[in-house]
Enzyme design. Structure first.
Site: not given
Ligand SMILES: NC(=O)c1ccc[n+]([C@@H]2O[C@H](COP(=O)([O-])OP(=O)(O)OC[C@H]3O[C@@H](n4cnc5c(N)ncnc54)[C@H](OP(=O)(O)O)[C@@H]3O)[C@@H](O)[C@H]2O)c1
Length: 352
Positions: A153-155, A157
């Site tokens: 996921g972005c958060y 990472t």
């Protein structure tokens, strides 16, 4: 070096991450995009959906039929909502196609944890066991051998890369009970489907926290940090929506178990990431800005030790659609296919 031209498909090409995958892959020298899917835009050229790609591709969207797509592609990127991706991944793997799944469906190793946070039981626990969490900086050797990648996921990472040097087993210098993660994300993080909170007048000129302690990325962050630390790690994670298109800025606070100054802490981070092509530790005293990574696969990290409070304060930034999604997915594909890891990903961010 692997195969010279790999045929790939993008499933869910009409969404934000699908479009970003296409933008990156059209410039990848070892790849041909041979199929793209959209249910609502089947039959339409992708350039009707993404005019910024006009004249660069003639690809037409087709409906998702795994048997048809698998004949055209050796590897598929799934840029679908969770739950939908679960089933698609299972069908593609049964057909022998490698999968990089950008959704959350194969990120949580324990199906019970998935069911708890995603309110949907996992239909393919056996396949889940084969998935590799695709954060190259921490799992490069596993990724090289994988056929199913759970793209992070972005958060997570931004948070995991920011925390790894502080907590890695054997070299950790953070009190594992003290970790606070405060993240701000641009609105594209929520995908392209309209919703009131992302409507321009609702999001513009505002800044709000949401899902404190309950965001679905929390167990993913804890799973990966626990594996890294060799001990269970619990974090306080607060995401925020911020009125910009792209970008995540994550500020991490953790109590240090050693009395370190910023220069020493900076040295630890520089050393930890010295061979990483996409993690840039900024010079001591410099702090990152999402503006510098917009459109790029870089994660920029700035570190400070605050001797007054005994805490490390780490700030990490990524582009949620690139290192937080499509760029990282291509980095994973490069590793899986034995292409040079940075191929197609070395362009700088857009500045200003
Ligand atoms: N946005 C981010 O920053 C980000 C970062 C990391 C991970 N992710 C994850 O990546 C995935 C895609 O995110 P996104 O932001 O690109 O989403 P999005 O903009 O909402 O796009 C979703 C895509 O999935 C397709 N789709 C939806 N339901 C479908 C179904 N039942 N069958 C087949 N296709 C279907 C849509 O096609 P139609 O044209 O038919 O609607 C569209 O192409 C999500 O799981 C998300 O959590 C997103």
């Amino acid at each position: 070096m692997g195969k010279e031209t790999l045929q790939v498909a993008i499933v869910g090409s009409s969404g934000y991450t699908g479009g970003e995958l296409l933008r990156i892959l059209l410039n990848h020298p070892n790849v041909t995009v041979s199929a793209i899917t959209s249910e609502r835009s089947a039959g339409q050229p992708i350039t009707a959906i993404f005019p910024h790609l006009a004249s660069l591709t003639r690809l037409i969207c087709e409906p998702l039929d795994p048997a048809v797509i698998a004949k055209k592609a050796d590897l598929v990127f799934l840029a679908l909502p969770h739950v939908t991706a679960q089933d698609a991944a299972n069908k593609f793997r049964a057909l022998g196609t490698k999968v990089v799944d950008l959704s959350a469906d194969y990120r949580l190793a324990d199906p019970a944890v998935y069911a708890q946070w995603y309110e949907h039981s996992h239909q393919y626990p056996e396949l889940l066991k084969q998935a590799v969490y695709g954060l190259p900086e921490l799992r490069r050797e596993q990724i090289k051998k994988a056929s199913l990648i759970a793209n992070p996921g972005c958060y997570p990472t931004s948070a995991i890369l920011g925390l790894a040097p502080l907590i890695k087993q054997g070299m950790g210098i953070a009190d594992l009970t003290s970790i606070i993660i405060d993240s701000k994300s641009g609105v594209s993080g929520a995908g392209r489907s309209p919703a009131l909170a992302y409507h321009y007048p609702e999001a513009n000129e505002g800044l709000m926290a949401y899902k404190i302690g309950t965001h679905r990325h929390t167990p993913e962050i804890e799973q990966e940090l626990s594996a890294l630390a060799g001990h269970p790690v619990t974090v306080s994670f607060t995401p925020h929506l911020i009125p910009m298109n792209r970008g995540i800025l994550t500020t991490i606070y953790a109590r240090l178990t050693e009395n370190l100054d910023t220069t020493t802490l900076h040295g630890r981070y520089s050393d930890f990431y010295k061979h990483e092509p996409f993690v840039r530790i900024l010079p001591a005293g410099q702090l990152p800005n999402v503006r510098n990574v917009r459109g790029s696969n870089f994660c920029d990290i700035g570190v400070t030790a605050d001797p007054r409070t005994g805490r490390a304060v780490v700030v990490s930034v990524i582009d949620n659609l690139v290192k937080g999604a499509a760029g990282q997915a291509v980095q994973n594909m490069n590793l899986m296919m034995a292409f040079e890891e940075t191929t197609g990903l070395t362009s700088a961010g857009l500045f200003p």
